[in-house]
Design an enzyme around this catalytic site. Structure first.
Site, PDB file in Angstrom:
ATOM      1  N   ARG A 182      -2.048  -8.002   3.474  1.00 56.37           N
ATOM      2  CA  ARG A 182      -1.020  -8.925   2.992  1.00 56.37           C
ATOM      3  C   ARG A 182      -0.265  -9.599   4.149  1.00 56.37           C
ATOM      4  NH1 ARG A 182      -3.792  -8.154  -0.756  1.00 56.37           N
ATOM      5  NH2 ARG A 182      -3.206  -7.481  -2.853  1.00 56.37           N
ATOM      6  N   SER A 231       1.855  -8.376  -7.578  1.00 57.26           N
ATOM      7  CA  SER A 231       2.242  -7.037  -7.097  1.00 57.26           C
ATOM      8  C   SER A 231       3.602  -7.103  -6.417  1.00 57.26           C
ATOM      9  CB  SER A 231       1.198  -6.509  -6.115  1.00 57.26           C
ATOM     10  OG  SER A 231      -0.054  -6.361  -6.741  1.00 57.26           O
ATOM     11  N   GLU A 301       6.209  -6.428  -1.347  1.00 53.89           N
ATOM     12  CA  GLU A 301       5.254  -7.487  -1.049  1.00 53.89           C
ATOM     13  C   GLU A 301       5.849  -8.842  -1.431  1.00 53.89           C
ATOM     14  OE1 GLU A 301       0.929  -8.762  -2.852  1.00 53.89           O
ATOM     15  OE2 GLU A 301       1.214  -6.676  -2.258  1.00 53.89           O
TER      16      GLU A 301
END
Length: 308
Positions: A182, A231, A301
């Site tokens: 990420r 997410s 995130e």
């Protein structure tokens, strides 16, 4: 902020020659997949590189915060809004060209990732099936190294072109970028403008099969029918954030109009008029309970905008 600084930005945005669309006081809930967020001082769609350069340099000179939003698919905006400039990339950043000689796509950062996946499929080109159904733009996908546990967009990138307010245009070879979970090593103050993606020929049945399997997995495991940011937390090393939150007994937990999804606990969904405060309460609840139960500090995130 001084009146002089405020007028410098406003003067640019009311200039008839400015190549973009300006929306003062625009509610950012209209521009995020969460459908949550108060107004930005200005929401701007910049249509060209010259307009982008003008906007960012004026913001920096005026000490006004700015953010490139894309589709707002990984963003939680404060209920009180954002006292700065939120912009998205328009016309000149929405081109997608296929180079047959090199078997690659050159894609503007404003192009939806999903449309590139579909274009590749129609041409019988493989390599991007993992991204089917992924929301957001190419720019955001590059910045976040979008993908799954096994495949990610960084592995397909030949080059990336960015704009740096201090240095202008910069080009990186994909192999020179550090692609992490990420994340990527492109400096945070540079704006992704375009990337080149490698693909290869494959049987249409093979491509379709991979895409259908990826979509089926997403539909089975994720609450795609409800507004969310995707997410919420990064997966800790060797663990699943969703599983940790579920094991802490938080699946289905609700605050106001926000709920920890009863389908996948790493999704906090907007089940009806949720506020950013509702979502933040659940984020803090999940972090606290997982920390207490397992000693693991969950890392968000999702990006936060407008919060103190």
């Amino acid at each position: 902020m001084t009146a002089r600084h405020t007028s410098a930005l406003e003067a640019l945005l009311v200039d008839q020659s400015f190549d973009g669309d300006i929306y003062p006081g625009e509610p950012l809930a209209r521009h995020t997949t969460y459908h949550i967020g108060g107004p930005a001082r200005f929401y701007v769609c910049v249509s060209s590189l010259s307009a982008l350069s003008q906007l960012v340099k004026t913001c920096d000179a005026s000490d006004v915060e700015w953010i490139a939003m894309g589709k707002g698919s990984n963003l939680l905006v404060c209920d009180e809004g954002f006292d700065g400039v939120a912009f998205t990339l328009g016309q000149d950043f929405k081109t997608c060209r296929f180079d047959e000689e090199h078997s690659s796509f050159s894609v503007g950062a404003g192009v939806p990732l999903s449309s590139v996946v579909q274009d590749a499929f129609k041409r019988g080109l493989a390599g991007l099936e993992f991204a089917v159904g992924t929301p957001g733009t190419i720019g955001g996908a590059v910045r976040m190294n979008a993908g799954s546990r096994d495949e990610w967009i960084g592995s397909r990138i030949v080059s990336v072109t960015t704009f740096s307010p201090a240095c202008g245009l910069k080009r990186y070879a994909g192999a020179d970028i550090e692609w992490g979970y990420r994340s990527c090593s492109i400096p945070v103050d540079e704006i992704v403008l375009e990337c080149e993606l490698s693909v290869q020929s494959a049987l249409p049945s093979f491509i379709r099969g991979k895409m259908e399997a990826a979509l089926a997995k997403r539909k089975k495991s994720q609450p795609l029918n409800l507004a969310s940011c995707g997410s919420v937390f990064k997966n800790p090393d060797g663990r699943s954030a969703g599983a940790l939150i579920e094991e802490a007994g938080l699946k289905g937990e609700r605050r106001g109009g926000a709920q920890i999804s009863d389908k996948h606990a790493n999704f906090i969904v907007n089940v009806g008029n949720a506020t950013a405060r509702d979502v933040m309460e659940l984020i803090e609840l999940a972090r606290t309970k997982v920390k207490e139960a397992y000693g693991i500090e969950l890392q968000p995130e999702v990006r936060f905008l407008g919060f103190s």
